[in-house]
Write an enzyme that holds these catalytic residues in place. Sequence first.
Site, PDB file in Angstrom:
ATOM      1  N   ASP A 122       1.603 -32.273   3.642  1.00 32.86           N
ATOM      2  CA  ASP A 122       2.458 -31.087   3.816  1.00 32.86           C
ATOM      3  C   ASP A 122       3.469 -30.957   2.679  1.00 32.86           C
ATOM      4  O   ASP A 122       3.889 -29.864   2.343  1.00 32.86           O
ATOM      5  CB  ASP A 122       3.206 -31.170   5.147  1.00 32.86           C
ATOM      6  CG  ASP A 122       2.250 -31.000   6.318  1.00 32.86           C
ATOM      7  OD1 ASP A 122       1.299 -30.206   6.177  1.00 32.86           O
ATOM      8  OD2 ASP A 122       2.439 -31.673   7.352  1.00 32.86           O
TER       9      ASP A 122
ATOM     10  N   PRO B  78       1.284 -25.681  -0.463  1.00 33.14           N
ATOM     11  CA  PRO B  78       0.694 -24.470   0.121  1.00 33.14           C
ATOM     12  C   PRO B  78      -0.149 -24.832   1.332  1.00 33.14           C
ATOM     13  O   PRO B  78      -0.747 -25.911   1.380  1.00 33.14           O
ATOM     14  CB  PRO B  78      -0.192 -23.930  -1.014  1.00 33.14           C
ATOM     15  CG  PRO B  78      -0.440 -25.084  -1.903  1.00 33.14           C
ATOM     16  CD  PRO B  78       0.747 -25.982  -1.793  1.00 33.14           C
ATOM     17  N   ASP B  79      -0.202 -23.941   2.297  1.00 29.23           N
ATOM     18  CA  ASP B  79      -1.009 -24.173   3.504  1.00 29.23           C
ATOM     19  C   ASP B  79      -2.344 -23.448   3.331  1.00 29.23           C
ATOM     20  O   ASP B  79      -2.416 -22.219   3.371  1.00 29.23           O
ATOM     21  CB  ASP B  79      -0.255 -23.656   4.736  1.00 29.23           C
ATOM     22  CG  ASP B  79      -0.924 -24.080   6.026  1.00 29.23           C
ATOM     23  OD1 ASP B  79      -2.181 -24.038   6.084  1.00 29.23           O
ATOM     24  OD2 ASP B  79      -0.206 -24.451   6.965  1.00 29.23           O
ATOM     25  N   ILE B  80      -3.391 -24.231   3.139  1.00 31.82           N
ATOM     26  CA  ILE B  80      -4.708 -23.657   2.819  1.00 31.82           C
ATOM     27  C   ILE B  80      -5.263 -22.882   4.015  1.00 31.82           C
ATOM     28  O   ILE B  80      -5.720 -21.747   3.882  1.00 31.82           O
ATOM     29  CB  ILE B  80      -5.681 -24.779   2.389  1.00 31.82           C
ATOM     30  CG1 ILE B  80      -5.088 -25.549   1.194  1.00 31.82           C
ATOM     31  CG2 ILE B  80      -7.059 -24.215   2.037  1.00 31.82           C
ATOM     32  CD1 ILE B  80      -5.749 -26.874   0.901  1.00 31.82           C
TER      33      ILE B  80
ATOM     34  N   LYS C 203       6.296 -44.407 -15.463  1.00 32.89           N
ATOM     35  CA  LYS C 203       6.471 -45.169 -14.238  1.00 32.89           C
ATOM     36  C   LYS C 203       7.963 -45.286 -13.906  1.00 32.89           C
ATOM     37  O   LYS C 203       8.770 -45.551 -14.807  1.00 32.89           O
ATOM     38  CB  LYS C 203       5.848 -46.557 -14.427  1.00 32.89           C
ATOM     39  CG  LYS C 203       5.729 -47.309 -13.137  1.00 32.89           C
ATOM     40  CD  LYS C 203       5.058 -48.651 -13.338  1.00 32.89           C
ATOM     41  CE  LYS C 203       5.191 -49.454 -12.076  1.00 32.89           C
ATOM     42  NZ  LYS C 203       5.055 -50.875 -12.290  1.00 32.89           N
TER      43      LYS C 203
ATOM     44  N   ASN D 242      -2.242 -40.075   3.062  1.00 31.24           N
ATOM     45  CA  ASN D 242      -2.326 -40.356   4.500  1.00 31.24           C
ATOM     46  C   ASN D 242      -3.618 -41.101   4.800  1.00 31.24           C
ATOM     47  O   ASN D 242      -4.383 -41.398   3.892  1.00 31.24           O
ATOM     48  CB  ASN D 242      -2.227 -39.049   5.303  1.00 31.24           C
ATOM     49  CG  ASN D 242      -3.328 -38.083   4.927  1.00 31.24           C
ATOM     50  OD1 ASN D 242      -4.503 -38.361   5.137  1.00 31.24           O
ATOM     51  ND2 ASN D 242      -2.953 -36.965   4.321  1.00 31.24           N
TER      52      ASN D 242
ATOM     53  N   LYS E 242      -0.623 -24.309  17.263  1.00 30.59           N
ATOM     54  CA  LYS E 242      -0.982 -24.374  15.841  1.00 30.59           C
ATOM     55  C   LYS E 242      -2.045 -23.320  15.505  1.00 30.59           C
ATOM     56  O   LYS E 242      -1.988 -22.680  14.462  1.00 30.59           O
ATOM     57  CB  LYS E 242      -1.499 -25.778  15.517  1.00 30.59           C
ATOM     58  CG  LYS E 242      -1.530 -26.108  14.063  1.00 30.59           C
ATOM     59  CD  LYS E 242      -1.768 -27.598  13.838  1.00 30.59           C
ATOM     60  CE  LYS E 242      -0.500 -28.419  13.890  1.00 30.59           C
ATOM     61  NZ  LYS E 242      -0.721 -29.843  13.667  1.00 30.59           N
TER      62      LYS E 242
ATOM     63  N   LYS F   6      -1.294 -20.600  12.708  1.00 33.09           N
ATOM     64  CA  LYS F   6      -2.057 -20.579  11.453  1.00 33.09           C
ATOM     65  C   LYS F   6      -2.962 -19.355  11.367  1.00 33.09           C
ATOM     66  O   LYS F   6      -3.476 -19.048  10.298  1.00 33.09           O
ATOM     67  CB  LYS F   6      -2.919 -21.840  11.342  1.00 33.09           C
ATOM     68  CG  LYS F   6      -2.104 -23.136  11.428  1.00 33.09           C
ATOM     69  CD  LYS F   6      -2.075 -23.834  10.113  1.00 33.09           C
ATOM     70  CE  LYS F   6      -1.320 -25.144  10.232  1.00 33.09           C
ATOM     71  NZ  LYS F   6      -1.247 -25.846   8.966  1.00 33.09           N
TER      72      LYS F   6
END
Length: 403
Positions: free
Chosen positions: A278, A305-307, A288, A210, A339, A343
């Site tokens: 995500d 995983p969501d840290i 390749k 990103n 959020k 979270k």
Amino acid sequence: MATKSVLLIIGGGIAAYKSLELIRECAKRGIRTRAILTRAGAEFVTPLSVGSLTGEKCYTDLFDLTDEAEMGHIELSRAADLVVVAPATADLLSKPANGVAGDLASTALLATDKPVLFAPAMNVRMWAHPGVQRNVATLKEDGALFVGPNEGDMACGEYGAGRMAEPSEIADAVEAYFAASSDGRLKGRHVVVTAGPTHEPLDPVRYIANRSSGKQGYAIAAALAKLGARVTLVSGPTELPAPAGVDTVRVQTAREMMEATMSALPADAAICCAAVADYRPEIETNQKIKKERGGLSSIPLTENPDILRSISSLDVGRPGLVIGFAAETDDVLCNAEAKRKRKGCDWIIANDVSSGTGTMGGENNSVTVISEAGQESWENMPKARVADRLAAYIADALSKRAT
Ligand code: CTP
């Protein structure tokens, strides 16, 4: 050895002779000085006398290509810990106040990422002029520091406010700034910061990523370190150098970031600034992907995983303060508050990344700090200032929790 350094900009005023004394005063206090002498300033003191006292080359002109090759004007503006403008003439005040740059001094004032301390010097009527006062107010609002001017007899024969502060007073102000900025409020604290994007490989040459530059997270890590914290910065791939005094762990993927962050605990605070991907490709191939072998029409993904959520929900060893970021494009504050709850973090820093306000990769940020107690929106400001303010808030919050 001098540990702190100042970039001194000497403007064109009779008080310029006092700036020579200021260089000596700083040296006595162990502060190294490098100087820029404006064209007008050079009418009052010579580059030779300035250079002799600083023991360094005196910089005089933006378009001197030899200087640019030795040290570019951007680097010059950032190499010091503080920029001091003495004497600060009406002209030198007006340029940064209005975002104008025309020569080396005014360019350095816009390009610097360090605070600026102005020591104004001008005729009493000039100082009282509403235009000058407007510029002073703008600069103060932008975070600039001022010392003087003092009241007294002026070189022009008039009496009043406009005399430049004495070199010892300016040096006192410089020292006071250095003392305040490293006041050690976070001494003994450990803070973990995540920053930058993550790269999720698809094959040896391709990855999903990103637009995060990592600038905000790096600035936060640096600001916390300035307050005396031991900082572990877990960073995804960025172009940025590791901030001074920060233990920087470089990772590529979300899973690596998770592992590095968790193994950096325990910490007094965790700040999840990273733009973690995500999802990652379900399968990473060692070869390749080739078009003639069938190529790709879709990429099956699996969730990372969501840290932030994992740290927030730790039963044992949860940091006392957990802070997340919410980069949103619409319904920013509502989405961010939802959020925060989802979270389980204590604060969430919301920022609008819709096109137009776009802060990703930029130098500035407009943020709202959201906690259980409410919301606080900060004006648009450089990421370094967001970081300094946030670090001060973190120091306050941790000291309140400790008592
Ligand atoms: N975060 C994290 N680990 C992830 C995803 C996000 O630690 N796998 C953290 C980010 O560092 C940030 C916060 O969670 O502090 C919010 O990130 P964001 O991408 O906005 O949240 P998402 O849960 O991915 O929500 P969205 O659906 O808006 O992408």
